[in-house]
Design a protein around this motif. Structure first.
Motif, PDB file in Angstrom:
ATOM      1  N   GLN A 286      19.598  -5.014   3.223  1.00  0.00           N
ATOM      2  CA  GLN A 286      20.749  -5.782   2.756  1.00  0.00           C
ATOM      3  C   GLN A 286      20.556  -6.217   1.303  1.00  0.00           C
ATOM      4  O   GLN A 286      21.496  -6.221   0.520  1.00  0.00           O
ATOM      5  N   GLN A 287      19.325  -6.570   0.965  1.00  0.00           N
ATOM      6  CA  GLN A 287      19.018  -6.986  -0.409  1.00  0.00           C
ATOM      7  C   GLN A 287      18.945  -5.801  -1.364  1.00  0.00           C
ATOM      8  O   GLN A 287      19.017  -5.967  -2.581  1.00  0.00           O
ATOM      9  N   GLY A 288      18.700  -4.595  -0.812  1.00  0.00           N
ATOM     10  CA  GLY A 288      18.451  -3.427  -1.658  1.00  0.00           C
ATOM     11  C   GLY A 288      17.120  -3.542  -2.376  1.00  0.00           C
ATOM     12  O   GLY A 288      16.892  -2.933  -3.427  1.00  0.00           O
ATOM     13  N   TYR A 289      16.203  -4.319  -1.798  1.00  0.00           N
ATOM     14  CA  TYR A 289      14.882  -4.530  -2.416  1.00  0.00           C
ATOM     15  C   TYR A 289      13.869  -4.899  -1.348  1.00  0.00           C
ATOM     16  O   TYR A 289      14.139  -5.743  -0.499  1.00  0.00           O
ATOM     17  N   GLY A 290      12.726  -4.294  -1.414  1.00  0.00           N
ATOM     18  CA  GLY A 290      11.652  -4.680  -0.494  1.00  0.00           C
ATOM     19  C   GLY A 290      10.333  -4.054  -0.885  1.00  0.00           C
ATOM     20  O   GLY A 290      10.266  -3.012  -1.546  1.00  0.00           O
ATOM     21  N   ARG A 291       9.284  -4.743  -0.499  1.00  0.00           N
ATOM     22  CA  ARG A 291       7.915  -4.245  -0.709  1.00  0.00           C
ATOM     23  C   ARG A 291       7.166  -4.456   0.601  1.00  0.00           C
ATOM     24  O   ARG A 291       7.025  -5.609   1.049  1.00  0.00           O
ATOM     25  N   ILE A 292       6.693  -3.365   1.197  1.00  0.00           N
ATOM     26  CA  ILE A 292       5.861  -3.477   2.398  1.00  0.00           C
ATOM     27  C   ILE A 292       4.473  -2.970   2.040  1.00  0.00           C
ATOM     28  O   ILE A 292       4.334  -1.881   1.462  1.00  0.00           O
ATOM     29  N   VAL A 293       3.458  -3.774   2.356  1.00  0.00           N
ATOM     30  CA  VAL A 293       2.072  -3.356   2.111  1.00  0.00           C
ATOM     31  C   VAL A 293       1.299  -3.487   3.429  1.00  0.00           C
ATOM     32  O   VAL A 293       1.241  -4.570   4.020  1.00  0.00           O
ATOM     33  N   ASN A 294       0.762  -2.375   3.879  1.00  0.00           N
ATOM     34  CA  ASN A 294       0.003  -2.351   5.132  1.00  0.00           C
ATOM     35  C   ASN A 294      -1.497  -2.338   4.848  1.00  0.00           C
ATOM     36  O   ASN A 294      -1.929  -1.831   3.816  1.00  0.00           O
ATOM     37  N   LEU A 295      -2.283  -2.865   5.778  1.00  0.00           N
ATOM     38  CA  LEU A 295      -3.745  -2.801   5.661  1.00  0.00           C
ATOM     39  C   LEU A 295      -4.248  -1.623   6.472  1.00  0.00           C
ATOM     40  O   LEU A 295      -4.249  -1.670   7.704  1.00  0.00           O
ATOM     41  N   GLY A 296      -4.631  -0.587   5.765  1.00  0.00           N
ATOM     42  CA  GLY A 296      -5.290   0.552   6.403  1.00  0.00           C
ATOM     43  C   GLY A 296      -6.787   0.339   6.346  1.00  0.00           C
ATOM     44  O   GLY A 296      -7.280  -0.785   6.380  1.00  0.00           O
ATOM     45  N   SER A 297      -7.525   1.420   6.215  1.00  0.00           N
ATOM     46  CA  SER A 297      -8.986   1.305   6.110  1.00  0.00           C
ATOM     47  C   SER A 297      -9.589   2.639   5.716  1.00  0.00           C
ATOM     48  O   SER A 297      -9.070   3.702   6.086  1.00  0.00           O
ATOM     49  N   VAL A 298     -10.718   2.567   5.030  1.00  0.00           N
ATOM     50  CA  VAL A 298     -11.505   3.776   4.777  1.00  0.00           C
ATOM     51  C   VAL A 298     -11.876   4.452   6.103  1.00  0.00           C
ATOM     52  O   VAL A 298     -11.997   5.678   6.177  1.00  0.00           O
ATOM     53  N   ILE A 299     -11.984   3.639   7.154  1.00  0.00           N
ATOM     54  CA  ILE A 299     -12.381   4.174   8.468  1.00  0.00           C
ATOM     55  C   ILE A 299     -11.284   5.066   9.060  1.00  0.00           C
ATOM     56  O   ILE A 299     -11.549   5.895   9.927  1.00  0.00           O
ATOM     57  N   GLY A 300     -10.046   4.914   8.571  1.00  0.00           N
ATOM     58  CA  GLY A 300      -8.965   5.801   9.003  1.00  0.00           C
ATOM     59  C   GLY A 300      -9.034   7.162   8.335  1.00  0.00           C
ATOM     60  O   GLY A 300      -8.249   8.058   8.638  1.00  0.00           O
ATOM     61  N   LYS A 301      -9.974   7.327   7.389  1.00  0.00           N
ATOM     62  CA  LYS A 301     -10.058   8.576   6.635  1.00  0.00           C
ATOM     63  C   LYS A 301     -11.379   9.304   6.814  1.00  0.00           C
ATOM     64  O   LYS A 301     -11.434  10.507   6.675  1.00  0.00           O
ATOM     65  N   ASN A 302     -12.466   8.534   7.042  1.00  0.00           N
ATOM     66  CA  ASN A 302     -13.776   9.162   6.831  1.00  0.00           C
ATOM     67  C   ASN A 302     -14.588   9.418   8.095  1.00  0.00           C
ATOM     68  O   ASN A 302     -15.754   9.779   8.006  1.00  0.00           O
ATOM     69  N   GLY A 303     -13.962   9.201   9.258  1.00  0.00           N
ATOM     70  CA  GLY A 303     -14.722   9.474  10.484  1.00  0.00           C
ATOM     71  C   GLY A 303     -15.750   8.416  10.824  1.00  0.00           C
ATOM     72  O   GLY A 303     -16.606   8.622  11.686  1.00  0.00           O
ATOM     73  N   GLY A 304     -15.671   7.277  10.128  1.00  0.00           N
ATOM     74  CA  GLY A 304     -16.550   6.160  10.479  1.00  0.00           C
ATOM     75  C   GLY A 304     -17.818   6.114   9.660  1.00  0.00           C
ATOM     76  O   GLY A 304     -18.197   7.082   9.010  1.00  0.00           O
ATOM     77  N   ASN A 305     -18.439   4.971   9.689  1.00  0.00           N
ATOM     78  CA  ASN A 305     -19.639   4.739   8.895  1.00  0.00           C
ATOM     79  C   ASN A 305     -20.934   5.279   9.489  1.00  0.00           C
ATOM     80  O   ASN A 305     -21.854   5.596   8.761  1.00  0.00           O
TER      81      ASN A 305
END
Ligand code: NAD
Length: 255
Positions: free
Chosen positions: A129-148
């Motif tokens: 409705q505003q024609g404006y928004g910013r969404i920022v999610n918290l991902g993680s390196v763990i979602g990319k690297n197969g874990g530590n």
């Protein structure tokens, strides 16, 4: 110049290490805030109000749609608009895949992935409705690297490090970021994620020293490092950045 002057932000997980750092940084930049967590985060909210800040608290379990909708309504009633959503609420899960209970898989996916998605859904109407928004999610390196863990060096690391459920939930967060970015771009809404490496917090109290030694900048991340990246993505200045997963990991993982 205040980078969020006149802007209104809803921050979930605002009682935690990263959520409270984001809240404080946004307040410094002039945003009005709705600080949400499982219980209203008074320890973050009260000092802010005493310092003359503009903020409300909300008790909202992100797995429970009516709670989220109530927090969005409270934000709109208090401030008349909702410009920024930061999805920080999350839980960690540790241990080997071989023995991961099914209930634990469901619990982690419900909070980290479904919770983030439900919060995104809940703010879309107001942002559209505003024609404006910013969404920022918290991902993680763990979602990319197969874990530590490096169980071939230290088998004990496996039991002390994030598991496949956590990794899958964060990879899912990255995926909803990509999808919503495209779907909402024409509405003036950007959707991005930050993917922190290990940040010193309650969540990483047991982080193995052997893994800490592998971070090229030579230290664990700080909640303030993450808050700074979130601030950029939540600001007007980032209007041409959408569908990005911004690494904040001290060079631990480059892609
Ligand atoms: P934290 O435990 O300090 O904070 C998490 C907050 O989320 C807590 O205040 C908790 O009450 C809240 N929460 C949990 N379940 C909830 C629910 N169902 N509804 C509402 N709120 C809920 O953790 P943190 O280190 O600040 O992490 C914040 C986010 O950053 C999480 O999403 C986490 O996965 C992510 N992250 C953290 C690290 C790290 O090293 N700390 C690294 C990468 C990503």
């Amino acid at each position: 110049m205040s980078r969020l002057e006149g802007r209104v932000a809803l921050i979930t997980g605002a009682a935690g290490g990263i959520g409270s750092a984001v809240a404080r940084r946004f307040a410094q930049e002039g945003a009005a805030l709705c600080l949400a967590d499982r219980t209203a985060p008074r320890a973050v909210l009260d000092p802010m109000l005493e310092a003359g800040g503009c903020a409300i608290g909300a008790a909202a379990d992100v797995t429970h749609r009516p709670d989220i909708e109530a927090a969005v309504r409270a934000t709109l009633e208090a401030f008349g608009r909702l410009d920024i959503l930061v999805n920080v609420a999350g839980i960690v899960s540790m241990g080997p895949a071989a023995t991961l209970p099914e209930e634990e898989w469901d619990r982690v996916l419900a909070v980290n992935l479904k919770g983030s998605f439900l919060c995104c859904q809940a703010v879309i109407p107001a942002m559209r409705q505003q024609g404006y928004g910013r969404i920022v999610n918290l991902g993680s390196v763990i979602g990319k690297n197969g874990g530590n863990p490096r169980p071939w060096i230290d088998p004990g690391e496996q039991t002390r490090a994030s598991n496949a459920a956590y990794g899958a939930s964060k990879a899912g967060v990255h995926a909803i970021t990509f999808f919503l970015a495209r779907e909402l771009a024409a509405d003036g809404i950007t959707v991005n994620a930050v993917a922190p490496g290990p940040v010193a917090s309650a969540m990483t109290a047991d982080f193995p020293a052997t893994l800490k030694a592998l971070i090229p900048v030579g230290r664990m991340g700080r909640a303030e490092d993450v808050a700074e990246a979130v601030l950029f993505l939540a600001s007007e200045a980032a209007g041409f950045v959408t569908g990005e997963v911004l690494d904040v990991n001290g060079g631990m993982w480059a892609d």
